[in-house]
Structure formats: structure tokens, C-alpha cells
Design an enzyme around this catalytic site. Structure first.
Site, short mmCIF file in Angstrom:
data_model
loop_
_atom_site.label_atom_id
_atom_site.label_comp_id
_atom_site.label_asym_id
_atom_site.label_seq_id
_atom_site.Cartn_x
_atom_site.Cartn_y
_atom_site.Cartn_z
N GLN A 102 25.80 24.35 -52.33
CA GLN A 102 25.83 25.31 -51.31
C GLN A 102 26.84 25.70 -52.62
O GLN A 102 27.81 25.85 -52.67
CB GLN A 102 25.78 25.43 -50.19
CG GLN A 102 25.89 27.20 -49.64
CD GLN A 102 26.47 27.08 -47.96
OE1 GLN A 102 27.88 26.53 -47.78
NE2 GLN A 102 25.99 26.63 -47.15
N TYR A 173 29.55 36.77 -45.94
CA TYR A 173 29.85 35.72 -47.85
C TYR A 173 29.73 36.25 -48.34
O TYR A 173 29.07 37.72 -48.19
CB TYR A 173 30.52 34.46 -47.83
CG TYR A 173 31.63 33.44 -47.15
CD1 TYR A 173 32.67 33.77 -46.86
CD2 TYR A 173 30.57 32.38 -46.32
CE1 TYR A 173 33.10 32.92 -45.75
CE2 TYR A 173 31.15 32.12 -45.49
CZ TYR A 173 33.08 31.30 -45.38
OH TYR A 173 33.60 31.07 -44.40
N ARG A 221 21.42 30.05 -47.53
CA ARG A 221 21.56 29.96 -45.74
C ARG A 221 22.09 31.87 -45.74
O ARG A 221 22.67 32.27 -46.09
CB ARG A 221 22.41 29.48 -45.58
CG ARG A 221 23.45 29.13 -44.41
CD ARG A 221 22.64 27.97 -43.83
NE ARG A 221 23.53 28.46 -42.33
CZ ARG A 221 24.62 27.35 -42.16
NH1 ARG A 221 25.55 26.61 -42.79
NH2 ARG A 221 24.55 26.92 -40.29
N GLY A 324 25.34 20.42 -38.39
CA GLY A 324 26.27 19.39 -38.82
C GLY A 324 27.14 19.15 -38.62
O GLY A 324 27.66 18.02 -38.71
N CYS A 348 28.74 15.49 -30.54
CA CYS A 348 29.52 16.47 -30.96
C CYS A 348 29.92 16.66 -29.40
O CYS A 348 28.74 17.49 -28.94
CB CYS A 348 28.94 17.01 -32.09
SG CYS A 348 29.79 18.85 -32.56
N CYS A 351 33.98 21.23 -29.63
CA CYS A 351 34.96 21.46 -29.31
C CYS A 351 35.63 22.49 -29.79
O CYS A 351 37.19 22.88 -29.65
CB CYS A 351 35.62 20.21 -28.97
SG CYS A 351 35.89 19.62 -30.79
N ALA A 403 42.28 7.60 -24.85
CA ALA A 403 42.87 6.62 -25.76
C ALA A 403 42.64 5.42 -25.96
O ALA A 403 43.13 4.90 -26.78
CB ALA A 403 44.75 7.44 -25.45
N LYS A 440 31.28 22.75 -19.01
CA LYS A 440 32.00 21.85 -19.75
C LYS A 440 32.32 20.54 -19.70
O LYS A 440 31.91 19.53 -20.02
CB LYS A 440 33.40 22.19 -19.43
CG LYS A 440 34.59 23.29 -19.56
CD LYS A 440 34.88 23.51 -20.81
CE LYS A 440 35.71 22.61 -21.75
NZ LYS A 440 36.78 22.83 -21.36
#
Length: 656
Positions: A102, A173, A221, A324, A348, A351, A403, A440
Site C-alpha cells: 500500500q 491522507y 483504498r 483488518g 476482535c 476495543c 488474566a 458492550k
């Protein structure tokens, strides 16, 4: 199981083994000379082994003078970048994965200290509303020079064996800045009308086709809508109608595929959606593009699960699925989908911690990005081999928050015999509170994943178990992991804090107390406090947020802050910064207005505390006096967030 997802597909004359594309996402794992080394090699190779059809490299620098977005950003600006790039290409090809680079120039969306402490450059001297750097307009000759930089970058990529290139014309960009009337006020051949604004990308595309061959694949993109109406912008900007027009013009000049995106830095939550956004939130804009062009369309769409990706293909919304963050969280996402093991995908949770670390670690050159649910992401080479020397030795893991669960998972992989001990009736710890605010639910996915893996591995989890030192001594463990989490902070020094109408946000969110149609003073405006405020507002309460600092949400990561404040804007919330809680009275609260230095009595029915949490680690000293190997992890070691809890559990188990 997912027929469409694993069909072969073509971009121009290039055939891909499936419809899964890893879209570009900056990770900051390049070497200091911007070449690809072991860290980045392993990061991409792991995704190739996981079954991705096409990988598009992170935003890759084409200009070292004024085009720097991060110090450890991959580059094709110099010939010495060709050989390391070829090594990666050959490795990916051995996995039957195709690879695009890219090509990128940040324009005004970067920082002067990365570009020789000079003003950043752009089509016009209009600073980015987020980066806020001194900005100068490029001279026409400089524009022509940067166009050549893009072409030269493509030539180097092809020389390295790269299968195609993608032009980064999204997210505000440089190419996007030329296309948009919001950022391009030029009067030369690169601005002043749609056709002239289009000239920059047109000359880049035609130049690459001329230099690399008409059959060399080019993806663009593209931000098809800057969504600046969300910010109340009234002036002309690149909206969907203009975005569709750009797509059609790109198709005419030989672009092979459109990779649909939206938003710029000033509308950041639209280009990197936080947890409260749903899968499919970009569908309307993607559909408009797909209906407008004949060439293939790639798109991200907050896709987290294979069933949703398959549906997008079945609905003919896209030709290729763009993943992604989903592939950062789980490099084996495609392989698991192909094998019908959806329950094993570490989804995913949106977050946005990866983007947070992009800002505070990658750009200032502290280190690569971090993922909240996958500690190995962008650190694969460091954690390449799991030392399987556990020899079935027993490890007591006290606490079944994330944890403790992650530690148990890694310990089992290493051959230990972890036993998870939890005093409550369920696993998850603080996640069982964090998932209660509106929208959530995705946060539960990390617990579901860990629970599934431990069940499949046969790890013993003992619930409703009160752990004492004597209990642990009877187990005779090789090691003890203390993952007992945290408890809400309730300062006993505040007079009246123990009144019956005073509760913590945990009490409210878990339903210990139901507050409906009351006047509520919520003390503290951290991320959890703002989410709880929305929860209370939905329950028809009159909410005042009282904060000792001089601004609401100070210190909250910007994406979470913007998302929370957008949700709260739908209610009549009373914001009271610069007010310190002195006392809870029989009528409400007594406050000190720090700015005006006066005492304020504020009437309220309930007081809800969101003052943070403190470590709950009473077992630590006792265990360290008794056992040789003791590890304190998660909030019990240092109060943090999901990422720090998962990472501390992983690392403690990895290095034991």
C-alpha cells in the site's frame, strides 16, 4: 461450510485462492531503516499460514522527506528496500498467499517532528483538525515530484516480486486530500474543479500502469464519504455522491479494484469503529459503490465473524472480504472458518486498543501496536516458540477473570496442569460488569473464547471456591498465579460515603440496585463512569456527572470519549467539572467548586461512585512466604484494562 468465502477470485488477471483480504493496518514492526525484518516477516507469515488469500502491507512510505507517518514504517522510497521486501514476498508466495504494497503519503495528517521539524505538506495550507501541525501548500513542481515518488515506489515493489499495489486514498491522507474540496483549495492543474482535483491520483495510476505494465494490478483504498456532516461541517466536502463519481473515474483509467472505506482523522470513529458499532455498519456506502462499478470491490464492514462475511458475499455486497483488526486478533481466522471451528476464533472485540497504541507507541517509536485479546500480535517473533516443559506440574490459578483464564490457557499449552479457582459462580471477573452498559456485548467474546479453549483442553475450573492459604497448601502446587482482580475504590475519608443511597457503578450495572426515574449524582467521569451515565439515562434518571478535574472525561482515550459523549448528547446530562466531593449529606452531596473556591450543596436522590478500582491481592504476601513460584497478574498486580490483564496472564505463563 462457507462456500463463497473460499471460492477463488480475480483482481485483474491475478487469481486469489479465496475471497479473504487482509487490509493494510499500520503495526510499526519494521526495522529502524524501514525495511522488513524478522518481526514483520513473522507477523505477515503467520497470517499467510492462517489462510489469507491476499495480504496488503501496512501504509508504506514513498517519500522520506515529507511523507513520514511513523519512524518504523515500511518504505519503498529507496532501492535498499527492494531485497528485504523480496524475501517477504517469496515467503508469502510459498504459502500461496498474494501480496500487495500500500503506497502512502500522509500529507497533513502527520507530525512535524517526524518530517525534519518542518511544516507538514498538503494540497493547501489547511492544518488537520486532529494533528494540528503547521501546514504549507505544496508547489506544483513538488506535487509532480510526489506523483513520481508513488510511481517509483510501485516500480520497486514490482521489482521485489510484489503482486500489485494499493494507493492509499482514504482516511484523509495525501491522495484523499487532493480529491476533497474540504482540503484542496488549489488553483493550479491539481485543484479548482472535480476534474483537476482528480488529476493527482489519475497521474499516479497512469504513471504506474505505464511503468509497471497495463496488467499490473492497482487497488485504490478510497474514502467514499468523509462523513463531515457528523461534525456539523457545512462547507463542501467529499460526500458519497462525489465518492461514487471518483470510483467511476478510477474504473475508467484502469484501476483494478476499489477498496471501500470512509472517514478522515476528523471523523475518526467512522474509520475505526469502537465496540458500540455493529457488524455491517458501512453497508449502505459499500452497496452504493458496488452498484456503480463493474470492477471488483473489497470492503471492511466491522466484520468479526465468518457467517457475516459469507452473507456479504451471498448478498453480492462485495467481491472480497476485507479483514483488518479481526486478523490482528486471530491470525488463523480463515483457517478456523474453513474448518468450521467458529467457536475457536478469538474475535476482535473492537476495543480500538490497537489504534490507541498506534498513536502512543508506534508514532513516537516506542514499539509495535498491541492487541487487547492477542498478546502475540505484532510480537510473533518474540513469542514464536512455546517451551512445552510443564511436565504436568500443578499450577493453582486463583481467579477466573481474563488474566487468570489466559494464564491457564498458556500454561496448558506449555504442558502444565493449571487448576482455576474462582470464588464466584461464573468466570469472567470484571468483564461481567463491563458488559452491562449499552452495546458492550462484544466484550464478552474474550471470555467466551477463553472458556471454550479451556474446556476443550480439559482444564479444571472450580467455581464457588473460597481460596485460603491452607487450601493452596493442600494442592502442593509447583506455582501459584494470583489473579484476584480488583474492587471498587470507596474512600472512607469522605464523610457520609457509607449512607444507604451511595452505590458503586458495579452495584448499578450488575443490578444490585435498580435506579429508575431518580436524580443521580455520578462521581467521576472516566470511561466506565461515562458508560454508566448512559445506562442511568436510559433508565430515565436525571444524571449529573461530577468531576474533580477541569474537564469531563479527561484522560479517556479520544475514541471512547467521543463515542460516549455522542451517546450522552441524546440526553439532558448536567456536567459539573472542577467539583470535588466533600461529603454525602442527607439531602445529596456537598461539593467544593475548585475554580470558584466555594462550597456547593447539591440535592440528589442517589450517589453513584466511579472513582476507579484498587488491587485485590490479599493473598500475595501469604503465598510468597509459602511458595517458591508466585506470580501476581491482572488487576491484582496493577490496575489496568483488558489488554494489560490478558497480556500479564500470557507473559507470566509464557515465561514461567
Amino acid at each position: 461450510m462457507y462456500k463463497k468465502l473460499f471460492e477463488k477470485g480475480k483482481i485483474g488477471e491475478l487469481e486469489l485462492k479465496n475471497r479473504i483480504v487482509m487490509v493494510a493496518l499500520a503495526v510499526g514492526a519494521a526495522k529502524s531503516d524501514q525495511t522488513i525484518g524478522d518481526d514483520m516477516m513473522e507477523y505477515y507469515l503467520e497470517r499467510a499460514r492462517g489462510g489469507v488469500g491476499l495480504i496488503i502491507a501496512e501504509n508504506t512510505r514513498v517519500n522520506d522527506e515529507n511523507g513520514v507517518a511513523a519512524r518504523r514504517q515500511v518504505s519503498v522510497a529507496r532501492d535498499e528496500h527492494i531485497a528485504p521486501l523480496k524475501k517477504l514476498v517469496d515467503a508469502l508466495h510459498s504459502e500461496n498467499t498474494k501480496f500487495f504494497v500500500q503506497l502512502h503519503h500522509p500529507g497533513r495528517e502527520t507530525y512535524s517532528n517526524l518530517n525534519g521539524d518542518k511544516p507538514v505538506v498538503a494540497p493547501s495550507a489547511i492544518p488537520c483538525g486532529v494533528c494540528k501541525q503547521e501546514t504549507r501548500a505544496l508547489e506544483t513542481s513538488e506535487v509532480e515530484g510526489i506523483i513520481q515518488d508513488f510511481i517509483n515506489g510501485a516500480k520497486r515493489a514490482k521489482k521485489a516480486g510484489v503482486d500489485g499495489v494499493e494507493l492509499h486514498a482514504a482516511h484523509g491522507y495525501l491522495i484523499s486530500q487532493f480529491l476533497s474540496p474540504y482540503t484542496n483549495k488549489r488553483t493550479d492543474k491539481y485543484g479548482g474543479s472535480f476534474e483537476k482535483r482528480f488529476n493527482f491520483v489519475k497521474e499516479v495510476v497512469l504513471g504506474i500502469k505505464n511503468a509497471c505494465g497495463q496488467d499490473y494490478p492497482i487497488s485504490v483504498r478510497l474514502t467514499v464519504d468523509e462523513l463531515l456532516n457528523l461534525n456539523g461541517v457545512k462547507q463542501e466536502y467529499l460526500d458519497l455522491n462525489m465518492g461514487i463519481k471518483i470510483c467511476r473515474e478510477l474504473e475508467k483509467i484502469g484501476v483494478d479494484v476499489i477498496n471501500v472505506s470512509n472517514g478522515i482523522y476528523e471523523t475518526f470513529n467512522s474509520l475505526s469503529e469502537p465496540m458500540t458499532y455493529d457488524q455491517g455498519c458501512r453497508t449502505e456506502r459499500i452497496k452504493a459503490v458496488k452498484e456503480a462499478v463493474e470492477i471488483p470491490v473489497i470492503a471492511v464492514n466491522m466484520i468479526k465473524e465468518p457467517w457475516f462475511a459469507e452473507k456479504m458475499l451471498e448478498d453480492k455486497l462485495v467481491d472480497f472480504i476485507g479483514l483488518g483488526r479481526a486478523l490482528v486478533a486471530d491470525s488463523d481466522w480463515p483457517k478456523k472458518a474453513l474448518e468450521g471451528r467458529d467457536e475457536d476464533i478469538n474475535r476482535c472485540i473492537s476495543c480500538t486498543f490497537c489504534f490507541e497504541t498506534l498513536l502512543d507507541q508506534v508514532i513516537p517509536n516506542v514499539g509495535p501496536i498491541k492487541c487487547a485479546v492477542n498478546p502475540r500480535a505484532a510480537h510473533e517473533f518474540k513469542y514464536k516458540e512455546f517451551n512445552k516443559n510443564g511436565a504436568d506440574k500443578v499450577v493453582a490459578v486463583v481467579g477466573a477473570g481474563v488474566a487468570g483464564l489466559e494464564a491457564a490457557r498458556v500454561l496448558k499449552i506449555r504442558g502444565f496442569k493449571p487448576v482455576v479457582l474462582e470464588q464466584s459462580a461464573d468466570v469472567g471477573g470484571q468483564i461481567n460488569v463491563a458488559d452491562k452498559p449499552p452495546r458492550k456485548e462484544k466484550i464478552d467474546w474474550i471470555v467466551e473464547y477463553e472458556k471454550t479453549q479451556l474446556n476443550k483442553m480439559g482444564v479444571e475450573i472450580k467455581l464457588n471456591t473460597k481460596v485460603t492459604l491452607e487450601y493452596l497448601k493442600k494442592m502442593k502446587p509447583y506455582a501459584v498465579f494470583i489473579a484476584t482482580g480488583s474492587v471498587p475504590l470507596v474512600p472512607k475519608s469522605i464523610k457520609g460515603i457509607d449512607r444507604e443511597n451511595v452505590y458503586t457503578i458495579d452495584d448499578v450495572l450488575t443490578g444490585k440496585v435498580k435506579i429508575i426515574d431518580k436524580k443521580v449524582a455520578l462521581i467521576g467521569s472516566g470511561s466506565s463512569g461515562l458508560e454508566t451515565a448512559e445506562f442511568l439515562c436510559i433508565n430515565k434518571n436525571d444524571v449529573s456527572i461530577i468531576e474533580m478535574q477541569d474537564a469531563i472525561g479527561k484522560g479517556v482515550y479520544v475514541q471512547h470519549y467521543l463515542d460516549a459523549m455522542d451517546k450522552l448528547s441524546k440526553f439532558k446530562v448536567n456536567y459539573m467539572p472542577s467539583n470535588k466531593l466533600l461529603e454525602v449529606t442527607n439531602k445529596g452531596v456537598k461539593l467544593e467548586n475548585i475554580v470558584e473556591r466555594r462550597i456547593v450543596d447539591y440535592d440528589t436522590d442517589y450517589v453513584v461512585l466511579s472513582l476507579g478500582v484498587k488491587a485485590n491481592n490479599d493473598l500475595e504476601a501469604l503465598c510468597k512466604a509459602e511458595f517458591e513460584n508466585v506470580r501476581v497478574i491482572g488487576d491484582a498486580a496493577a490496575v489496568g484494562r483488558i489488554e494489560s490483564s490478558v497480556r500479564s496472564g500470557f507473559e507470566a505463563a509464557f515465561w514461567l
